[in-house]
Design a protein around this motif. Structure first.
Motif, short mmCIF file in Angstrom:
data_model
loop_
_atom_site.label_atom_id
_atom_site.label_comp_id
_atom_site.label_asym_id
_atom_site.label_seq_id
_atom_site.Cartn_x
_atom_site.Cartn_y
_atom_site.Cartn_z
N SER A 29 0.82 -1.22 0.00
CA SER A 29 0.00 0.00 0.00
C SER A 29 0.85 1.26 0.00
CB SER A 29 -0.92 0.00 1.23
OG SER A 29 -1.68 1.17 1.26
N SER A 32 -2.02 6.93 2.34
CA SER A 32 -2.03 7.39 3.72
C SER A 32 -3.47 7.60 4.13
CB SER A 32 -1.23 8.68 3.87
OG SER A 32 -1.80 9.71 3.09
N HIS A 33 -3.74 7.53 5.41
CA HIS A 33 -5.10 7.67 5.90
C HIS A 33 -5.19 8.85 6.87
CE1 HIS A 33 -6.40 3.76 4.28
NE2 HIS A 33 -5.13 3.44 4.47
N LYS A 50 5.67 2.86 4.50
CA LYS A 50 5.85 2.64 3.08
C LYS A 50 7.12 1.85 2.78
CE LYS A 50 3.70 7.12 1.96
NZ LYS A 50 3.95 8.44 1.34
N MET A 69 -2.03 0.13 5.49
CA MET A 69 -0.82 0.92 5.38
C MET A 69 0.43 0.04 5.24
SD MET A 69 -1.63 3.86 8.24
CE MET A 69 -0.10 4.73 7.97
#
Length: 443
Positions: A29, A32-33, A50, A69
């Motif tokens: 992934s 971002s959240h 990341k 994430m």
């Protein structure tokens, strides 16, 4: 697969790569959240989620968002409403007759799928098997094989197209199952059918970069995978239960392999008393197998991605946080997505898997380059059956006999591959029966 299995490569040798691998391979992934942050967890280093180089903890408003994430999360369901509901956290979904049948016969999402089923049930060929003739096998003999009906195949692609629309924001990938009735067919038959599936998507204006063809990880399926990958069609090798399959799929250059966590756990629970719950830090039998395949691929610099499939519980998904891809069924998605009543609260997920987290045995032989002609049964089985062994260089089987010997030596893997193929065929038949009844007005 003779050329594929004929020699053994070092860790630096290159695998055939799909032109689509650049997009399909980057499943980790990158999103971002809102409200997400990286925190220091006991026993881990501070890191960017990341990055593939170190374990870490991440927090987000929901556990699903936090998991997304550190691993790509895919929906193991054809429930269109549920996929839409969790689309922001998903990078893909699975579609096959089993999942379509399950979704269509439950109350939560049956209405949307029924519209597609009715359309295809009215299109003509339903309830019977299509016959693929004029195929030539390796010996030159004519081949006639039964496969799913054209309408069932069209329905599967139709649902896949709907999924790509729902996941358009994240350019989500749909994995479509090839008819498992062709699991032991000659490679040319499997290749032709896979290309036909891809053509159906292209005709519906879905980019090939957003489609993966799911093939059962039989010997001929793996042979077909090698050719398809070279032709630019990305493959997800399913029903993976043994290290023999993992070794051969990597050697063929498969984009993705899907070990079946829950089914492995079920078998061990029935035969060895290994309860289908987490049993210590290593996890249950299915979780441990995924970790072993992941460790082999990363330590040997193999680009094939590991997709943890057949997840049964949130605990299994969280134990595998950091694996390349995790596919979750509706119940697990819903539980992971649940938020607390406290709007200020956040959920934390610890990334357990990363290339840097692999722990090789202290006595591992780094110069593990035994010539192929010196392979013997004991050597092969030691590589495939010893749960504590992690090869650090790529292995290759000499031929089909060697592959099946290693696979069938694992009783669980032998039984579950056969059972999995049979179950998918049964579900295909049930879906076609449902479509036939609808087409005739019986229901």
């Amino acid at each position: 697969m003779a050329s594929m299995m004929a020699t053994r490569a070092s860790t630096t040798s290159a695998l055939p790569r799909s032109p689509h691998r650049s997009s399909l391979g980057s499943f980790t992934s990158r999103r971002s959240h809102r409200g997400a942050s990286v925190v220091l967890a006991a026993g881990t280093e501070v890191c960017d989620p990341k990055s593939p180089h170190a374990p870490c903890s991440v927090t987000a408003p929901t556990t699903l968002s936090a998991l997304a994430m550190v691993s790509s999360v895919q929906a193991d369901t054809a429930h269109l409403e549920m996929i839409e509901r969790h689309a922001n956290d998903l990078t893909g979904a699975i579609t096959n007759p089993s999942l379509i049948l399950m979704a269509a016969t439950t109350k939560t999402d049956g209405s949307n799928l029924m519209e597609h089923i009715v359309r295809h049930a009215s299109s003509g060929r339903v309830g019977g098997s299509a016959t693929f003739d004029n195929r030539i096998d390796a010996e030159g003999a004519d081949v006639e094989l039964s496969g799913m009906s054209e309408s069932a195949e069209g329905l599967t692609v139709d649902v896949g197209c709907e999924i790509t629309k729902l996941l358009a924001k994240n350019a989500g990938v749909v994995s479509t199952e090839l008819d498992t009735g062709l699991a032991y067919a000659p490679p040319r038959v499997i290749i032709d059918r896979a290309k036909r599936l891809m053509d159906l998507y292209v005709q519906r204006r879905v980019s090939p970069q957003r489609v993966m063809i799911m093939l059962p990880a039989t010997y001929t399926g793996i042979e077909a995978c090698q050719k398809l990958e070279r032709d630019g069609i990305a493959c997800n090798m399913t029903l993976a239960f043994s290290m023999a399959q993992a070794i051969a799929c990597a050697d063929a250059g498969a984009s993705v392999i899907s070990p079946y966590v829950g089914r492995i756990c079920d078998w061990h629970a029935a035969h060895n008393g290994d309860a289908p719950v987490l049993s210590g830090a290593g996890g249950d039998a299915g979780v441990r197998f995924v970790k072993r395949v992941y460790a082999y691929y990363k330590s040997a610099n193999i680009p094939t991605r590991v997709l943890a499939a057949s997840i049964r519980t949130p605990a299994q998904a969280l134990q595998l946080a950091g694996v390349d891809i995790i596919s979750c069924p509706p119940s697990v998605l819903e539980e992971l997505a649940a938020t607390t009543t406290d709007k200020a609260a956040s959920q934390t997920v610890v990334r357990h898997l990363s290339p840097a987290s692999i722990e090789l045995p202290a006595d591992v032989d780094l110069d593990d380059n035994v010539p192929i002609d010196s392979y013997d049964e004991e050597f092969i089985l030691s590589k495939c059956l010893d749960d504590t062994h992690i090869p650090v260089s790529r292995l290759r089987f000499l031929d089909e006999k060697q592959f099946w010997m290693a696979h069938h030596a694992d009783e669980m893997a032998s039984e579950m591959l056969t059972a999995g193929i049979s179950q998918f065929q049964l579900h295909t038949h049930k879906l076609e029966t449902l479509m036939a009844k609808m087409g005739s007005g019986a229901i």
